[in-house]
Scaffold this active site. Structure first.
Site, PDB file in Angstrom:
ATOM      1  N   GLY A  47     -11.920  51.611  42.120  1.00 36.77           N
ATOM      2  CA  GLY A  47     -13.021  52.527  41.935  1.00 36.77           C
ATOM      3  C   GLY A  47     -13.359  53.234  43.231  1.00 36.77           C
ATOM      4  O   GLY A  47     -12.975  52.799  44.320  1.00 36.77           O
ATOM      5  N   CYS A  48     -14.108  54.332  43.131  1.00 40.45           N
ATOM      6  CA  CYS A  48     -14.408  55.133  44.321  1.00 40.45           C
ATOM      7  C   CYS A  48     -15.377  54.429  45.265  1.00 40.45           C
ATOM      8  O   CYS A  48     -15.118  54.328  46.472  1.00 40.45           O
ATOM      9  CB  CYS A  48     -14.941  56.508  43.913  1.00 40.45           C
ATOM     10  SG  CYS A  48     -16.306  56.471  42.731  1.00 40.45           S
TER      11      CYS A  48
END
Length: 347
Positions: free
Chosen positions: A149-150
């Site tokens: 995920g970012c």
């Protein structure tokens, strides 16, 4: 040349993957697929991707994706598992969603509302573990990879060197991170309207409920060698792209400013995509825009005995699609940075 398909090409992450693949010297872009936008001319949705503007989006179906060397899945959370299980091991599958990131089923069921699908090798090559081994060793030649995920990308790369080296403690970590609006995807939402976002910052997912929390803790626990808990507060910033993560942890008793910085220098000295800035220079989201680069800075606040680590990434590039390409290169035996932009744009 390897033939690569992108599923979910009409979303922000999928379009970013297409943008990067267009610059990859070893890639032929295969099928571009979508759900509700299937049948649309791609250039009507993504006019900035001129070389593939005349393509017509296919439906996201296994038979469309099967005839490729690799598939990048840029689908909503909970949608990747059903497609992936229909693709054979002859197809490398790089999943940008959350479906296969978490190793603990309890973490998944607590934060997500779809059945647990299991876990794949985790696609953050630079993540250092407690024994000093980095995650890339599990990615070479892998046929299934879960892209991080970012927020976890920024937070994990900001803090992992300190935990792996023992210069910070894992029992009192706080993170406040700001993200651009593209992190919420392309769906229409009232709180993401320009008139709502411009000139404003707002918190969300407050109180440990953001879905990236268990992924951050999973990564930092792997770096530490023991369980780590994180107080994570995300905020929405009035910008389209970028994440700035400000992370704070208690310094270990015997660590000083020199040993703290040395831990980060050692961890990232040979990393092409992680840049530890010179002392006194601080990460900015504008400096990594459009690049696969992570800018990191670390300092010791001696007055309160806490280490402050800050990281900036482009959430759509290193935070999603760039990481997918980096993992694709490792899976296919290519140099890791092939086709990846390592410089930002300015102004």
């Amino acid at each position: 040349m390897m033939r690569v398909a992108v599923a979910g090409a009409s979303g922000y992450a999928g379009a970013e993957a297409v943008r990067l693949l267009l610059g990859h010297p070893e890639v032929e872009i295969g099928a571009l697929t979508a759900a509700g936008n299937a049948g649309a001319r791609y250039g009507d949705l993504m006019p900035h991707l001129a070389p593939v503007a005349e393509r017509v989006l296919d439906a996201t179906e296994a038979q469309v994706l099967a005839d490729h060397d690799a598939v990048i899945l840029a689908l909503p959370h909970g949608h990747s598992a059903a497609i992936a299980e229909q693709l054979g091991d002859d197809v490398a599958v790089i999943d940008c969603g959350a479906d296969f990131r978490l190793r603990d089923e309890g973490d998944w069921t607590t934060f997500y509302d779809t059945p647990f699908a299991g876990s794949w090798p985790y696609g953050m090559p630079e993540l250092v573990g407690a024994g000093g081994v980095k995650a890339r060793e599990a990615l070479r030649g892998a046929r299934r990879i879960a892209v991080p995920g970012c927020y976890p990308t920024a937070v994990s790369l900001a803090l992992a060197p300190g935990l792996a080296s023992g210069v910070i403690e894992g029992g009192d970590i706080t993170v406040v991170a700001a993200s651009g609006t593209s992190g919420a995807g392309k769906s229409l939402k009232p709180h993401l309207l320009g008139s709502e976002v411009m000139g404003a910052m707002s918190p969300y997912g407050v109180g440990g409920v953001h879905r990236h929390t268990p992924e951050i803790e999973q990564n930092l626990s792997a770096a530490s060698g023991s369980t780590v808990r994180v107080s994570f507060t995300p905020t929405l910033a009035p910008m389209p792209r970028g994440i700035l993560a400000t992370c704070s942890a208690r310094v270990a008793n015997d660590a000083d400013a020199q040993s703290v910085r040395a831990a980060w220098e050692q961890a990232y000295a040979e990393e092409a995509c992680v840049h530890l800035l010179p002392e006194g220079q601080w990460p900015r989201t504008s400096d990594v825009l459009g690049s696969n680069l992570v800018q990191v800075q670390v300092t010791l606040d001696e007055r309160v005995g806490r280490v402050i680590a800050i990281a900036a990434i482009d959430n759509l590039t290193k935070g999603t699609a760039g990481a997918a390409l980096q993992c694709l290169n490792l899976a296919m035996g290519l140099p890791e940075t092939t086709g990846l932009p390592l410089v930002g744009t300015a102004p």
